[in-house]
Structures are given as structure tokens and as C-alpha cells.
Design a protein around this motif. Structure first.
Motif, short mmCIF file in Angstrom:
data_model
loop_
_atom_site.label_atom_id
_atom_site.label_comp_id
_atom_site.label_asym_id
_atom_site.label_seq_id
_atom_site.Cartn_x
_atom_site.Cartn_y
_atom_site.Cartn_z
N MET A 8 0.85 -1.38 0.49
CA MET A 8 0.01 0.20 -0.38
C MET A 8 0.89 1.40 0.42
N THR A 9 1.93 1.33 0.44
CA THR A 9 2.71 2.09 0.85
C THR A 9 3.07 2.81 -1.13
N ARG A 10 3.54 1.60 -1.65
CA ARG A 10 4.38 2.09 -2.53
C ARG A 10 2.92 1.97 -3.59
N VAL A 11 1.90 1.79 -3.36
CA VAL A 11 1.11 2.29 -4.17
C VAL A 11 0.46 2.87 -4.56
N ALA A 27 6.57 -3.99 -8.92
CA ALA A 27 7.03 -3.58 -7.82
C ALA A 27 7.76 -2.21 -7.44
N VAL A 28 7.30 -0.98 -8.09
CA VAL A 28 6.93 0.43 -7.84
C VAL A 28 5.68 0.99 -7.52
N GLY A 29 5.00 0.28 -7.46
CA GLY A 29 3.51 0.92 -6.87
C GLY A 29 2.31 0.75 -7.98
N PHE A 30 2.89 0.87 -8.90
CA PHE A 30 1.57 1.29 -10.45
C PHE A 30 0.53 -0.41 -10.43
N VAL A 31 -0.79 -0.12 -10.47
CA VAL A 31 -1.17 -0.66 -10.50
C VAL A 31 -1.59 -1.11 -11.95
N ARG A 32 -0.74 -2.22 -12.94
CA ARG A 32 -0.83 -2.22 -14.22
C ARG A 32 -2.11 -2.62 -14.82
N GLY A 33 -2.52 -2.64 -16.07
CA GLY A 33 -3.89 -3.05 -16.92
C GLY A 33 -4.84 -2.34 -16.33
N ALA A 34 -4.73 -0.78 -15.91
CA ALA A 34 -6.25 -0.48 -15.60
C ALA A 34 -6.63 0.01 -16.34
N CYS A 35 -7.69 -0.18 -16.89
CA CYS A 35 -8.20 1.25 -18.17
C CYS A 35 -7.37 2.63 -17.58
N GLY A 36 -6.43 2.95 -19.32
CA GLY A 36 -5.13 3.93 -18.40
C GLY A 36 -5.04 5.29 -19.04
N ALA A 37 -5.20 5.95 -18.03
CA ALA A 37 -4.81 7.34 -18.27
C ALA A 37 -4.09 7.79 -19.90
N PRO A 38 -3.84 8.65 -20.22
CA PRO A 38 -5.32 9.91 -19.98
C PRO A 38 -6.78 9.51 -21.13
N HIS A 39 -6.39 8.87 -21.97
CA HIS A 39 -7.57 8.08 -23.00
C HIS A 39 -8.87 7.95 -22.37
N PHE A 40 -8.04 6.79 -21.77
CA PHE A 40 -8.90 5.11 -21.23
C PHE A 40 -9.19 4.36 -21.55
N GLU A 76 -1.82 -7.49 -10.12
CA GLU A 76 -0.73 -6.65 -10.59
C GLU A 76 -0.32 -5.70 -10.68
N VAL A 77 -0.22 -5.57 -8.89
CA VAL A 77 0.94 -4.15 -8.73
C VAL A 77 2.06 -4.32 -8.87
N HIS A 81 -7.13 1.12 -5.47
CA HIS A 81 -6.19 -0.09 -4.27
C HIS A 81 -6.63 0.15 -3.54
N LEU A 82 -6.26 1.87 -2.80
CA LEU A 82 -6.26 1.88 -1.13
C LEU A 82 -7.22 2.02 -0.94
#
Length: 290
Positions: free
Chosen positions: A1-4, A253-266, A250-251, A279-280
Motif C-alpha cells: 500500500m505504501t508503494r501504491v 514492484a514500484v507500486g503501479f496498478v498495471r492493466g487498468a483502463c489507462g489515462a489519459p484517454h481510457f 497486478e501491482v 486500490h487504496l
């Protein structure tokens, strides 16, 4: 959670992203961080009252409202509420999401309903959910945008159930309305589209759309919050934890939740502030249940 959380704080944020990030800070008990985010939203408040700055969206600034209220910026919150209560809307009173376009978006439920609930505008909160249900909901699942995007987007449905869950948390009298039953109806309908790996297609009923992470987190937050607040049976706690576990895989090593509907165009898999925040939010809800 700290990394996220660290990854979230590294990301550029628009008004609704600032809002959902500040809500995550509140639920983590980081009122110090939430206050800083609130002050930034107030500093950039548009002259018409929209928190987080002027852009083409009518409703997104209201997502900052909870943190702004908690931080004691009462005048700024009042100006945001005044804008919202007179913002452009359909003939039936349902708010339009984007200025200058007669479009009803599922996202709006999360942006405005919790803030309306916290502000004591319970009748308006219920009316907005009813209007969005009328425009967008078919067989328990929401389309993304009316008119223009009939696709049954997982994230849009996540905004709806999470928005209702947060509104009921902020205004317990809403438990006696039809909103909790509706949130359960939508959640159940969406769970039917869950993949074998625990996640969802980006468009729920299109298994050919990309595999998406954040809807699972949004549904987890709603399920866990609903159990904690007593409007969902205890059996949904295991559903919520399982959804969160699938997303946690899907999180990186640096804390990004990967595979989400992604910014900026989603429109493709990537990363987003809302995925970090949910996630938090879902993790805090799971921890609160014990």
C-alpha cells in the motif's frame, strides 16, 4: 500500500483524480495528506465554484468536495455545491457530465452523489442516481454514456456502485432508500462477467476487449463497504477480498496498478490515478473489516 500511495502521489492529476486520491488519503487515516490535497483543489477553484480548476467537465470538481469539507474550507465547499445545484442538466434533472454537451455519464454518480450526501442534499442525491439509472441502466448494468457510448464499461459500473457505497457511508439515512438495493443489483449483474483470473473485460459483455484491473477494485470497495455498513450480507466480504486479491496481483514492484483502463484517454490498458486510489480505498475497506 505504501508503494501504491507513493506511485499515486507521483502522478499528474485532474480535478476528479485529485478528488478520488484525497478520498483514499482520508480512508487511510492520512488526514494531513487529504488536507494538502483539499487546499490545492481550493487554490485552483474556478470562479464558477468548480473545485480543482476550470476544464470542460461540469461535475468532476465535486469529487474534491469531501476532502474540502473535512479540511474546513466551508466557503469553497458551498460554492462548489451552488454550482452543482444549478449545473446543466437534462429535462428530467439528470446532470450532464461535460459542459456544452447533452451527455449523461455513469461516472457522474461517483463525482456528485457522495458530495451531495455529505452536504445534506439527500433528495438530490437520490434523484441523481434515479436519473442516471433511467438514462443508462439496462438489465442491472450501466452503459457508459447516453447518447454516444452504449458500451457497458466496467469502470462506469464501478463508479456507480462505489459512488452509492460512499454516499451511504457519508449519509446513513440513505440506507433506508432504494439505493443500497440498487447497488447490490448492479454489483451482482457485473459479477456475472468476471473472468477466470478474477478480473473483468474492459467492456463487461465483450470478452474481446482488453483485460482490465480497476473495475475489480471498484467492485471490491463497494462490496467491502456494503458489508461494513450493513446493507450487504457478510458473504460479500469474501467476494470483495477475492476481487482485491486479483487486482493486487497486478501491482508492480514500484507500486503501479498495471492493466487498468489507462489515462489519459481510457481506451487501452495502462495506469491511472483512479486505479491507484481504488486500490487504496479497497485495501482500507478490507482492513477495516478485520
Amino acid at each position: 500500500m505504501t508503494r501504491v500511495l507513493d506511485a499515486l502521489l507521483s502522478m499528474q492529476r485532474l480535478s476528479w483524480e485529485q478528488g478520488v486520491a484525497s478520498q483514499a488519503a482520508l480512508d487511510l487515516g492520512r488526514t494531513d495528506l487529504a488536507r494538502l490535497m483539499a487546499e490545492s483543489a481550493v487554490t485552483t477553484q474556478a470562479p464558477d465554484g468548480r473545485l480543482g480548476g476550470a476544464d470542460d467537465n461540469a461535475v468532476n470538481g465535486a469529487a474534491c468536495g469531501e476532502a474540502v469539507v473535512r479540511a474546513g474550507f466551508t466557503d469553497a465547499a458551498a460554492r462548489q455545491l451552488a454550482f452543482l445545484m444549478s449545473a446543466p442538466r437534462a429535462a428530467d434533472g439528470t446532470l450532464f457530465h461535460v459542459l456544452g454537451r447533452a451527455e449523461v455519464w455513469a461516472d457522474t454518480v461517483y463525482m456528485v452523489v457522495p458530495f451531495l450526501a455529505l452536504s445534506g442534499e439527500l433528495d438530490e442525491a437520490v434523484r441523481q442516481v434515479e436519473g442516471h439509472r433511467r438514462h443508462l441502466c439496462h438489465d442491472g448494468v450501466y452503459s457508459a454514456i447516453d447518447p454516444g457510448r452504449p458500451a457497458r464499461w466496467g469502470g462506469g459500473n464501478g463508479w456507480v456502485v462505489a459512488g452509492i457505497a460512499r454516499a451511504v457511508r457519508l449519509a446513513p439515512p440513505l440506507r433506508s432508500t432504494w439505493l443500497p438495493a440498487h447497488a447490490r443489483e448492479v454489483l451482482d449483474a457485473c459479477l456475472a462477467f468476471r473472468r477466470a483470473d478474477g478480473l473483468f473485460p474492459d467492456v463487461l459483455d465483450d470478452p474481446g476487449s482488453f483485460r482490465e484491473t480497476n473495475a475489480a477494485q471498484m467492485f471490491a470497495y463497494a462490496a467491502l463497504t456494503g458489508v461494513a455498513d450493513g446493507w450487504l450480507p457478510s458473504s460479500y466480504a469474501s467476494v470483495g477480498r477475492d476481487l482485491l486479491a486479483a487486482a493486487t496481483r497486478e501491482v508492480d514492484a514500484v507500486g503501479f496498478v498495471r492493466g487498468a483502463c489507462g489515462a489519459p484517454h481510457f481506451d487501452r490498458a495502462g495506469i491511472s490515478v483512479e486505479a491507484q486510489a481504488f486500490h487504496l480505498l479497497a485495501s482500507a475497506a478490507a482492513d477495516a473489516l478485520g
